[in-house]
Design an enzyme around this catalytic site. Structure first.
Site, PDB file in Angstrom:
ATOM      1  CG  HIS A 214      43.196  37.477  35.818  1.00 47.29           C
ATOM      2  ND1 HIS A 214      41.974  38.014  35.475  1.00 47.29           N
ATOM      3  CD2 HIS A 214      43.479  37.927  37.064  1.00 47.29           C
ATOM      4  CE1 HIS A 214      41.540  38.770  36.480  1.00 47.29           C
ATOM      5  NE2 HIS A 214      42.435  38.730  37.463  1.00 47.29           N
TER       6      HIS A 214
ATOM      7  CG  HIS B 170      40.005  33.055  42.861  1.00 47.29           C
ATOM      8  ND1 HIS B 170      40.821  33.589  43.851  1.00 47.29           N
ATOM      9  CD2 HIS B 170      39.301  34.086  42.354  1.00 47.29           C
ATOM     10  CE1 HIS B 170      40.597  34.890  43.926  1.00 47.29           C
ATOM     11  NE2 HIS B 170      39.687  35.220  43.024  1.00 47.29           N
TER      12      HIS B 170
END
Length: 172
Positions: A115, A34
Protein backbone atom coordinates in the site's frame (compact mmCIF):
# COMPACT_ATOMS: atom_id res chain seq x y z
CA UNK A 1 21.17 4.47 12.30
CA UNK A 2 17.64 3.66 11.17
CA UNK A 3 17.10 2.25 7.65
CA UNK A 4 14.12 1.09 5.57
CA UNK A 5 13.47 -0.31 2.08
CA UNK A 6 10.79 1.20 -0.18
CA UNK A 7 9.47 1.49 -3.71
CA UNK A 8 8.76 5.00 -4.94
CA UNK A 9 5.90 4.98 -7.47
CA UNK A 10 5.77 7.21 -10.56
CA UNK A 11 5.33 10.97 -10.29
CA UNK A 12 1.69 10.57 -11.33
CA UNK A 13 0.95 8.27 -8.36
CA UNK A 14 3.03 10.44 -6.02
CA UNK A 15 1.08 13.52 -7.08
CA UNK A 16 -2.23 11.71 -6.44
CA UNK A 17 -1.06 10.52 -3.02
CA UNK A 18 0.35 13.92 -2.08
CA UNK A 19 -2.90 15.67 -2.97
CA UNK A 20 -4.33 13.87 0.10
CA UNK A 21 -1.19 13.49 2.21
CA UNK A 22 -0.77 17.28 2.50
CA UNK A 23 -3.90 17.35 4.58
CA UNK A 24 -4.23 13.86 6.10
CA UNK A 25 -0.68 12.56 6.71
CA UNK A 26 1.48 14.16 9.41
CA UNK A 27 4.52 12.44 7.81
CA UNK A 28 3.95 14.33 4.53
CA UNK A 29 7.12 16.42 4.86
CA UNK A 30 9.28 13.52 6.09
CA UNK A 31 9.10 11.07 3.18
CA UNK A 32 7.90 10.88 -0.42
CA UNK A 33 4.85 8.64 -1.11
CA UNK A 34 6.12 5.06 -1.07
CA UNK A 35 5.36 1.37 -0.71
CA UNK A 36 7.28 -0.05 2.27
CA UNK A 37 9.07 -3.32 1.50
CA UNK A 38 10.97 -3.50 4.80
CA UNK A 39 9.95 -1.49 7.85
CA UNK A 40 12.52 0.65 9.67
CA UNK A 41 15.39 -1.28 11.24
CA UNK A 42 18.61 -0.36 13.03
CA UNK A 43 22.06 -1.08 11.56
CA UNK A 44 25.62 0.08 12.16
CA UNK A 45 27.85 1.42 9.38
CA UNK A 46 29.54 -2.00 9.14
CA UNK A 47 26.24 -3.92 9.12
CA UNK A 48 24.70 -1.73 6.41
CA UNK A 49 27.48 -2.68 3.96
CA UNK A 50 26.67 -6.39 4.40
CA UNK A 51 22.95 -5.62 4.18
CA UNK A 52 23.40 -3.52 1.00
CA UNK A 53 25.32 -6.39 -0.64
CA UNK A 54 22.50 -8.81 0.25
CA UNK A 55 19.92 -6.36 -1.14
CA UNK A 56 21.98 -6.03 -4.34
CA UNK A 57 21.76 -9.83 -4.80
CA UNK A 58 17.98 -9.77 -4.29
CA UNK A 59 17.64 -6.96 -6.85
CA UNK A 60 19.75 -8.81 -9.43
CA UNK A 61 17.61 -11.93 -9.10
CA UNK A 62 14.29 -10.06 -9.37
CA UNK A 63 12.72 -8.88 -12.61
CA UNK A 64 10.95 -5.50 -12.79
CA UNK A 65 7.50 -5.70 -11.22
CA UNK A 66 4.07 -4.41 -12.15
CA UNK A 67 2.50 -2.02 -9.62
CA UNK A 68 -1.30 -1.81 -9.95
CA UNK A 69 -3.53 0.46 -7.87
CA UNK A 70 -7.30 0.08 -8.13
CA UNK A 71 -8.83 1.60 -5.00
CA UNK A 72 -8.51 3.33 -1.66
CA UNK A 73 -8.70 1.23 1.49
CA UNK A 74 -8.04 1.34 5.23
CA UNK A 75 -6.54 -0.64 8.11
CA UNK A 76 -9.53 0.26 10.29
CA UNK A 77 -10.43 -0.87 12.93
CA UNK A 78 -6.77 -1.73 13.77
CA UNK A 79 -5.72 1.86 13.06
CA UNK A 80 -7.02 4.85 11.13
CA UNK A 81 -4.67 4.63 8.15
CA UNK A 82 -6.08 5.29 4.68
CA UNK A 83 -4.08 4.11 1.69
CA UNK A 84 -3.91 3.43 -2.02
CA UNK A 85 -4.22 -0.34 -2.27
CA UNK A 86 -1.49 -1.96 -4.36
CA UNK A 87 -2.51 -5.29 -5.86
CA UNK A 88 -0.52 -8.01 -4.03
CA UNK A 89 1.05 -9.70 -7.06
CA UNK A 90 3.30 -12.72 -6.77
CA UNK A 91 6.28 -10.55 -7.82
CA UNK A 92 5.74 -7.98 -5.04
CA UNK A 93 5.12 -10.70 -2.44
CA UNK A 94 8.28 -12.56 -3.55
CA UNK A 95 10.39 -9.40 -3.37
CA UNK A 96 9.07 -8.67 0.13
CA UNK A 97 9.83 -12.24 1.22
CA UNK A 98 13.36 -12.11 -0.23
CA UNK A 99 14.04 -8.89 1.70
CA UNK A 100 13.13 -10.70 4.95
CA UNK A 101 15.13 -13.91 4.50
CA UNK A 102 18.75 -15.09 4.34
CA UNK A 103 21.17 -12.36 5.44
CA UNK A 104 18.16 -10.00 5.61
CA UNK A 105 16.25 -12.31 7.99
CA UNK A 106 13.64 -10.53 10.07
CA UNK A 107 10.10 -11.06 11.27
CA UNK A 108 7.82 -8.21 10.16
CA UNK A 109 5.57 -6.81 12.90
CA UNK A 110 2.55 -6.87 10.56
CA UNK A 111 1.38 -9.03 7.66
CA UNK A 112 2.53 -7.52 4.37
CA UNK A 113 -0.24 -5.50 2.73
CA UNK A 114 1.24 -3.59 -0.24
CA UNK A 115 0.00 0.00 0.00
CA UNK A 116 0.85 3.69 -0.27
CA UNK A 117 -0.30 5.61 2.81
CA UNK A 118 -2.25 8.79 2.15
CA UNK A 119 -3.69 9.47 5.60
CA UNK A 120 -2.89 8.46 9.17
CA UNK A 121 -3.49 9.46 12.78
CA UNK A 122 -7.01 10.61 11.83
CA UNK A 123 -9.86 10.85 14.32
CA UNK A 124 -12.55 8.18 13.93
CA UNK A 125 -14.99 10.69 12.41
CA UNK A 126 -12.46 12.20 10.01
CA UNK A 127 -11.29 8.73 8.98
CA UNK A 128 -14.85 7.66 8.26
CA UNK A 129 -15.68 10.81 6.27
CA UNK A 130 -12.47 10.82 4.19
CA UNK A 131 -12.55 7.09 3.45
CA UNK A 132 -16.24 7.26 2.52
CA UNK A 133 -15.61 9.95 -0.09
CA UNK A 134 -12.44 8.30 -1.45
CA UNK A 135 -14.13 4.92 -1.90
CA UNK A 136 -16.52 6.57 -4.38
CA UNK A 137 -13.59 7.54 -6.63
CA UNK A 138 -12.60 5.31 -9.49
CA UNK A 139 -8.85 4.95 -9.87
CA UNK A 140 -6.92 2.59 -12.08
CA UNK A 141 -3.17 3.02 -12.26
CA UNK A 142 -0.62 0.49 -13.44
CA UNK A 143 3.11 0.92 -13.98
CA UNK A 144 6.32 -1.08 -14.20
CA UNK A 145 8.76 -0.61 -11.33
CA UNK A 146 12.42 -1.27 -12.13
CA UNK A 147 14.07 -0.14 -8.88
CA UNK A 148 13.69 0.11 -5.14
CA UNK A 149 15.57 2.07 -2.50
CA UNK A 150 17.38 1.66 0.79
CA UNK A 151 16.64 4.77 2.85
CA UNK A 152 18.08 6.14 6.06
CA UNK A 153 16.54 8.50 8.57
CA UNK A 154 18.05 11.91 9.25
CA UNK A 155 18.15 13.57 12.67
CA UNK A 156 15.08 15.69 11.84
CA UNK A 157 13.03 12.50 11.21
CA UNK A 158 12.99 12.79 7.42
CA UNK A 159 14.12 9.95 5.15
CA UNK A 160 16.59 10.09 2.28
CA UNK A 161 18.01 7.59 -0.21
CA UNK A 162 21.12 5.68 0.90
CA UNK A 163 21.25 3.48 -2.22
CA UNK A 164 19.05 2.64 -5.20
CA UNK A 165 18.83 -0.93 -6.51
CA UNK A 166 17.83 -1.70 -10.10
CA UNK A 167 15.71 -4.80 -10.60
CA UNK A 168 16.71 -7.19 -13.32
CA UNK A 169 18.46 -10.44 -14.02
CA UNK A 170 20.25 -8.94 -17.03
CA UNK A 171 21.94 -6.08 -15.16
CA UNK A 172 25.68 -6.15 -14.60
Amino acid sequence: MKYGIVIFPSKKVQDLANSYRKRYDPHYALITPHLTLKSPFEATDEEINVIANAIREVAKSTDPIELTIKKFSSFSPVNNVIYLKVEPTEEILSLHKALHSGKLESNPEYSFVPHITIGQKLSDDEHSDVLGSLKMMNIEQSETIDRFHLLYQLENGSWTVYETFRLGKDLE
